[in-house]
Design a protein around this motif. Sequence first.
Motif, PDB file in Angstrom:
ATOM      1  N   THR A  55      -4.384  24.840  -4.470  1.00 22.74           N
ATOM      2  CA  THR A  55      -4.407  24.744  -3.280  1.00 22.74           C
ATOM      3  C   THR A  55      -5.076  23.109  -2.737  1.00 22.74           C
ATOM      4  OG1 THR A  55      -5.016  26.802  -2.578  1.00 22.74           O
ATOM      5  CG2 THR A  55      -5.092  25.340  -0.585  1.00 22.74           C
ATOM      6  N   LEU A  56      -6.165  22.871  -3.623  1.00 21.60           N
ATOM      7  CA  LEU A  56      -6.916  21.720  -3.614  1.00 21.60           C
ATOM      8  C   LEU A  56      -5.943  20.573  -4.040  1.00 21.60           C
ATOM      9  CD1 LEU A  56     -10.497  22.640  -4.452  1.00 21.60           C
ATOM     10  CD2 LEU A  56      -9.846  21.148  -2.491  1.00 21.60           C
ATOM     11  N   ARG A  57      -5.137  20.946  -5.084  1.00 20.08           N
ATOM     12  CA  ARG A  57      -4.429  19.917  -5.641  1.00 20.08           C
ATOM     13  C   ARG A  57      -3.423  19.521  -4.593  1.00 20.08           C
ATOM     14  NH1 ARG A  57      -2.114  21.613 -11.641  1.00 20.08           N
ATOM     15  NH2 ARG A  57      -4.085  21.187 -12.788  1.00 20.08           N
ATOM     16  N   ARG A  58      -3.012  20.322  -3.917  1.00 19.26           N
ATOM     17  CA  ARG A  58      -2.045  19.757  -2.859  1.00 19.26           C
ATOM     18  C   ARG A  58      -2.568  19.168  -1.662  1.00 19.26           C
ATOM     19  NH1 ARG A  58       0.689  25.099  -4.091  1.00 19.26           N
ATOM     20  NH2 ARG A  58      -0.547  26.182  -2.664  1.00 19.26           N
ATOM     21  N   ILE A  59      -3.805  19.617  -1.316  1.00 14.07           N
ATOM     22  CA  ILE A  59      -4.555  18.871  -0.328  1.00 14.07           C
ATOM     23  C   ILE A  59      -4.899  17.391  -0.842  1.00 14.07           C
ATOM     24  CG2 ILE A  59      -6.841  18.778   0.853  1.00 14.07           C
ATOM     25  CD1 ILE A  59      -6.750  21.656   0.768  1.00 14.07           C
ATOM     26  N   ALA A  60      -5.212  17.273  -2.091  1.00 14.69           N
ATOM     27  CA  ALA A  60      -5.507  15.952  -2.379  1.00 14.69           C
ATOM     28  C   ALA A  60      -4.494  15.067  -2.681  1.00 14.69           C
ATOM     29  CB  ALA A  60      -6.060  16.041  -4.126  1.00 14.69           C
ATOM     30  N   VAL A  61      -3.232  15.481  -3.139  1.00 18.67           N
ATOM     31  CA  VAL A  61      -2.009  14.580  -3.018  1.00 18.67           C
ATOM     32  C   VAL A  61      -1.707  14.115  -1.777  1.00 18.67           C
ATOM     33  CG1 VAL A  61       0.318  14.408  -3.973  1.00 18.67           C
ATOM     34  CG2 VAL A  61      -1.301  15.430  -5.364  1.00 18.67           C
ATOM     35  N   THR A  62      -1.727  15.197  -0.807  1.00 18.35           N
ATOM     36  CA  THR A  62      -1.523  15.047   0.487  1.00 18.35           C
ATOM     37  C   THR A  62      -2.246  13.787   1.356  1.00 18.35           C
ATOM     38  OG1 THR A  62      -0.456  17.284   0.935  1.00 18.35           O
ATOM     39  CG2 THR A  62      -0.636  16.002   2.759  1.00 18.35           C
ATOM     40  N   LEU A  63      -3.406  14.079   1.184  1.00 20.71           N
ATOM     41  CA  LEU A  63      -4.371  13.340   1.780  1.00 20.71           C
ATOM     42  C   LEU A  63      -4.645  11.973   1.003  1.00 20.71           C
ATOM     43  CD1 LEU A  63      -7.453  15.607   3.030  1.00 20.71           C
ATOM     44  CD2 LEU A  63      -5.431  14.996   4.210  1.00 20.71           C
ATOM     45  N   ALA A  64      -4.528  11.901  -0.217  1.00 22.08           N
ATOM     46  CA  ALA A  64      -4.854  10.461  -1.012  1.00 22.08           C
ATOM     47  C   ALA A  64      -3.516   9.616  -0.928  1.00 22.08           C
ATOM     48  CB  ALA A  64      -5.358  10.852  -2.300  1.00 22.08           C
ATOM     49  N   ALA A  65      -2.328  10.183  -0.836  1.00 13.52           N
ATOM     50  CA  ALA A  65      -1.219   9.643  -1.212  1.00 13.52           C
ATOM     51  C   ALA A  65      -0.088   9.631  -0.053  1.00 13.52           C
ATOM     52  CB  ALA A  65      -0.636   9.660  -2.512  1.00 13.52           C
ATOM     53  N   ILE A  66       0.420  11.027   0.168  1.00 10.78           N
ATOM     54  CA  ILE A  66       1.585  11.095   0.963  1.00 10.78           C
ATOM     55  C   ILE A  66       1.147  10.733   2.383  1.00 10.78           C
ATOM     56  CG2 ILE A  66       3.369  12.808   1.792  1.00 10.78           C
ATOM     57  CD1 ILE A  66       2.732  14.249  -1.107  1.00 10.78           C
ATOM     58  N   LEU A  67       0.417  11.306   2.958  1.00  7.22           N
ATOM     59  CA  LEU A  67       0.077  10.951   4.475  1.00  7.22           C
ATOM     60  C   LEU A  67      -0.474   9.509   4.748  1.00  7.22           C
ATOM     61  CD1 LEU A  67       0.140  12.720   7.054  1.00  7.22           C
ATOM     62  CD2 LEU A  67      -2.564  13.108   6.648  1.00  7.22           C
ATOM     63  N   PRO A  68      -1.285   8.882   3.878  1.00 11.12           N
ATOM     64  CA  PRO A  68      -1.472   7.482   4.065  1.00 11.12           C
ATOM     65  C   PRO A  68      -0.055   6.778   3.786  1.00 11.12           C
ATOM     66  CG  PRO A  68      -3.101   8.346   2.644  1.00 11.12           C
ATOM     67  CD  PRO A  68      -2.362   9.325   2.876  1.00 11.12           C
ATOM     68  N   GLY A  69       0.706   6.990   2.892  1.00  8.75           N
ATOM     69  CA  GLY A  69       1.839   6.366   2.582  1.00  8.75           C
ATOM     70  C   GLY A  69       2.897   6.381   3.973  1.00  8.75           C
ATOM     71  N   ALA A  75       0.871  -1.327  -0.230  1.00 12.79           N
ATOM     72  CA  ALA A  75       0.084  -0.124   0.002  1.00 12.79           C
ATOM     73  C   ALA A  75       0.828   1.188  -0.094  1.00 12.79           C
ATOM     74  CB  ALA A  75      -0.897   0.106   1.217  1.00 12.79           C
ATOM     75  N   SER A  76       1.936   1.224   0.794  1.00 13.84           N
ATOM     76  CA  SER A  76       2.852   2.480   0.804  1.00 13.84           C
ATOM     77  C   SER A  76       3.475   2.768  -0.538  1.00 13.84           C
ATOM     78  CB  SER A  76       3.969   2.575   1.982  1.00 13.84           C
ATOM     79  OG  SER A  76       4.479   1.300   1.929  1.00 13.84           O
ATOM     80  N   ILE A  77       3.811   1.644  -1.167  1.00 16.20           N
ATOM     81  CA  ILE A  77       4.614   1.709  -2.441  1.00 16.20           C
ATOM     82  C   ILE A  77       3.568   2.385  -3.544  1.00 16.20           C
ATOM     83  CG2 ILE A  77       5.312   0.424  -4.612  1.00 16.20           C
ATOM     84  CD1 ILE A  77       6.592  -1.739  -2.516  1.00 16.20           C
ATOM     85  N   LEU A  78       2.189   1.568  -3.493  1.00 19.84           N
ATOM     86  CA  LEU A  78       1.263   2.286  -4.145  1.00 19.84           C
ATOM     87  C   LEU A  78       0.669   3.547  -3.982  1.00 19.84           C
ATOM     88  CD1 LEU A  78      -1.300  -0.833  -4.312  1.00 19.84           C
ATOM     89  CD2 LEU A  78      -0.029   0.068  -6.449  1.00 19.84           C
ATOM     90  N   CYS A  79       0.928   4.142  -2.796  1.00 22.50           N
ATOM     91  CA  CYS A  79       0.861   5.529  -2.354  1.00 22.50           C
ATOM     92  C   CYS A  79       1.734   6.404  -2.931  1.00 22.50           C
ATOM     93  CB  CYS A  79       0.929   5.894  -0.818  1.00 22.50           C
ATOM     94  SG  CYS A  79      -0.638   5.381   0.031  1.00 22.50           S
TER      95      CYS A  79
END
Lengths: 245, 291
Positions: free
Chosen positions: B231-245, B162-166
């Motif tokens: 701003t929303l792009r940064r929020i989306a990438v952070t919440l969907a991928a970076i933070l979960p990863g 999952a972290s690789i996929l993130c």
Amino acid sequence: MTALPPPSAKKLGLVIDLDTCVGCHACVTACKGWNDQGYGVPLSDQNAYGSEPSGTFLNRVHSYEVQPDQGTAQVINFPRSCLHCENAPCVTVCPTGASYKRAEDGIVLVNEDACIGCGLCAWACPYGARELDQAAGVMKKCTLCVDRIYNENLPEEDRQPACVRTCPAGARHFGDLGDPDSDVSKLVADRGGYELMPEMDTKPVNRYLPPRPKGPEQEVDILAPLLDVKTTGFAGWLDRILEKI
Amino acid sequence: MHPAPSVIVFTTLSGAGFGLLAFLALGLLPVYGLQAFLIWGLGYGLAVIGLLASTFHLGNPQRAWRAFTQWRTSWLSREGWAAVAALLLLAPVALAAIFGGGLPPVFGLVGAAFCLATVIATSMIYTQLKTVPRWTFWATPALFLAFAATGGAIMTGQALLASILCALLAILMIVAFKLGDRRFGEVGASMGSATGLGSVGKVRVLAQPHTGPNYLMKEMIHVVGRKHASTLRRIAVTLAAILPGLMLLFMPPHPFVLAVIAAIHLMGAFAARWLFFAEAEHVVGLYYGQR
């Protein structure tokens, strides 16, 4: 079936003359008037007398200003409706088979009884030709007045689309663009008729005739001949006597 | 394009649901009994809620069954078939996990293949639309698949995968944003080509055809939300991928932690899907001198 039929020999469509269109919107009104009571559900309006009226129309007239590199700008009125494309993307995306292109004459129609109102066909159309009726929840589009053009109960001169019949400037022409000898095909050949957004690969049937090239602006006093008054009779005699004094 | 809530809920939840079902079908999370009931129930729940949401924006939902008829030409129809096939084919696999009993792995494999097909068909509904240049390239199916796989991997607790996929998802999202920004120009549609008057001169709107908004403008020309797009792009990438990863790498894969990570990922996925619609420009806007 939403598969496109093989290209038909007969391709009914419109030729719109951008040189002649005066932008009166009579075609818009005639279209709404006829299609409100003929084929399919009526074309509804929302908040028609309120602050932000909107409604379903099958034909819209835009007005543009075109500025050439040299010379004065031109105003061009631009009617926009379904182009009855040969490669109609609105037909193939339809999940229910409601959207179809007729094999016999190429008219693109919606079977409203099968339409679920998903709106995908309107998304697929580059020309904004389809509008979802907000009251009936079904897709509406130009039918090329299919209930007029073959209607033997109408006098022969009325067997053409309402927009064409009503146009006071003669800017709209209806005919078979698949027949190279038809009046509309000759008109397109003579005037260099073109298709809209060819990069979308939709192969539209309708053609637009470009505005005729305008010459340089001429500094002519159009009132001059009227002001050069030639007097005759008693007034002429008086004129000549008074000039001599 | 108008970011209709029903379509955002549909694509996001059903994508995550079919991702989860695919992972379960492949047997990556060996669970039995009540645990199997809950996790398979979650997969079915997400997929079905998503599919039901898709009917909310229909003008005549009572005729929705007709959408199964045109699978030969329509991606929307194919998506319906693939979704129903996946849900039906996986039912015996789910029941075997819940009530015990062995099924040959081929059942799960076929079911997972149909989950994959469903996600691809969903993405193709958008990728096929030449009128929306931002959608018509490889990144659209790649993004839909990456979201489904990431969601499935998180919810089945595959921490490393999952972290690789993130990480992959984050890169893909950024690449899709950047390439997507150029797509409209690449396709080459302009006010000149839309009106055909480009050969005469520079085209400008003099008067709009109607004084109020119409269906086309409400549906295809969405300008309001684009103001905060970066701003929303940064929020989306952070919440969907970076933070979960990061959370997957550094926190224990306890079910409660995984649930929090999945919730954060889904919020990011909603933001990303909102942008997917709100930022997409339809060529019909050219007639109105708008994008």
